[in-house]
Design an enzyme around this catalytic site. Sequence first.
Site, PDB file in Angstrom:
ATOM      1  N   LYS A 196       0.805  -1.174  -0.011  1.00 55.72           N
ATOM      2  CA  LYS A 196      -0.007   0.125   0.055  1.00 55.72           C
ATOM      3  C   LYS A 196       0.930   1.287  -0.149  1.00 55.72           C
ATOM      4  CE  LYS A 196      -2.881  -3.233   0.397  1.00 55.72           C
ATOM      5  NZ  LYS A 196      -4.099  -3.663   0.474  1.00 55.72           N
TER       6      LYS A 196
HETATM    7  C1  LIG Z   1      -4.664  -4.967   1.064  1.00 47.31           C
HETATM    8  C2  LIG Z   1      -6.331  -4.769   1.081  1.00 47.31           C
HETATM    9  C3  LIG Z   1      -7.347  -5.277   2.264  1.00 47.31           C
HETATM   10  C4  LIG Z   1      -6.704  -5.942   3.547  1.00 47.31           C
HETATM   11  O1  LIG Z   1      -5.461  -5.246   4.051  1.00 47.31           O
HETATM   12  P1  LIG Z   1      -4.524  -6.035   5.048  1.00 47.31           P
HETATM   13  O2  LIG Z   1      -3.750  -4.820   5.800  1.00 47.31           O
HETATM   14  O3  LIG Z   1      -3.724  -6.778   3.998  1.00 47.31           O
HETATM   15  O4  LIG Z   1      -5.284  -6.768   6.035  1.00 47.31           O
HETATM   16  C5  LIG Z   1      -8.213  -4.956   2.053  1.00 47.31           C
HETATM   17  N1  LIG Z   1      -9.132  -4.505   1.057  1.00 47.31           N
HETATM   18  C6  LIG Z   1      -8.443  -4.343   0.058  1.00 47.31           C
HETATM   19  C7  LIG Z   1      -9.221  -3.568  -1.221  1.00 47.31           C
HETATM   20  C8  LIG Z   1      -7.107  -4.291   0.020  1.00 47.31           C
HETATM   21  O5  LIG Z   1      -6.465  -3.900  -1.140  1.00 47.31           O
END
Ligand SMILES: *Cc1c(COP(=O)(O)O)cnc(C)c1O
Length: 393
Positions: A196
């Site tokens: 992210k």
């Molecule tokens: C990455 C992601 C998640 C989950 O986040 P984590 O920190 O990996 O648990 C949920 N929704 C979307 C759209 C994502 O891209």
Amino acid sequence: MPSHKSCGAQANPKKHREVALSVPATGDEEWQALRAPIESGWLTQGPRVAEFEKGFSARHGVAHAIATTSGTTALHLALAALGIGPGDEVIVPAFTWVATANVVLYTGATPIFVDVRSDTYNLDIDAVAQLVTKRTRAVIAVHLFGLCADIDALKRILPDNVSIIEDAACAAGSAYKGKAPGGLGTLGCFSFHPRKSITTGEGGMLTTNDPVLAERAAALRSHGATLSDEARRHGPAPHRMPDINMLGFNYRMSDLQAAVGVVQLTKLDEFIDERNHWAKWYHDKLADLRWLKLPHVPENSRHAWQAFVTIVDETISPLPRNAIMEMLQKRGIGTRPGTHAVTDLGYYRDTHGIQAGEYPVASYLDQCSMAIPLHNRMSDADYQHVAQALHDL
Ligand SMILES: *Cc1c(COP(=O)(O)O)cnc(C)c1O
């Protein structure tokens, strides 16, 4: 532009260039930030988490921010704070990371899938309107790949008693009509996974402008523990155990993660500016490839470009998408489908009786979308290499 080096190519210029799909941008400052919590011995949720929460809520223009162990647990906490459970329905896009749907099942509620749009990859709001029932408690509006869903349009079609949860896992640093995500709906959920915009290794953040939901979520994050009125009146008394009146969880972020997060947050805007620069560059350089549909950015949106997701039009492309991904891998270029159609995953097909073709756009994107490298550790030469390889096809 900060000039970052591409690891493989730099280490051995003779070796062919390696351009990974995504690499987190952490370094010496993050390393140094770990020193204070390690030396103080305050490792779990403490002063660094408080600092990170304060900075994050200020940057996103939202009253409350509650740090969690991941984006997934932030989403679960959002549903739990709303009291969503068995018998309730939550509308979820069919094309998203599986976590968005899984958290609904964790609460015992039912995910109701809605197809997405092929231009924005975000939920189809006209289709949402058809799915609202008396049982609908919330819609999880995913800001997929860093582009905000059309929250105003969603608000127009939803009854007042239906909450909007922003799945802003990919969207830190983005904007919708000039406003940051996180406070656009009832609750917002962010992720700090290394893929992210900013990272804490694993980690997440729940945001809201509602003080009651914020208090509930903060308690649920730590086993549902609340201090009794008496303990509160007499100030902190370490020998007194808090009372527990709700079924909670341990979703606390550690101060080690938050120390990294505080540093990463100071770089958020620089990261997103750089990503926007290169996204525009891709749009210029790849515009002549008719078989490669480039991601659309609606007016009034600032994209965070968590991923640059294209569509391979297999009716005119030189090769099918999977063969293209393989060819690019041979040239050292990492790609990936944008994400999956949750409705095409074995578990959801088996347990939800989903018919093939029920969510045609999600299935199409599952099969034809292709994310190409765009991150804050790529050099000019890396971008040239990707554009050249796509033209050479
Ligand atoms: C990455 C992601 C998640 C989950 O986040 P984590 O920190 O990996 O648990 C949920 N929704 C979307 C759209 C994502 O891209």
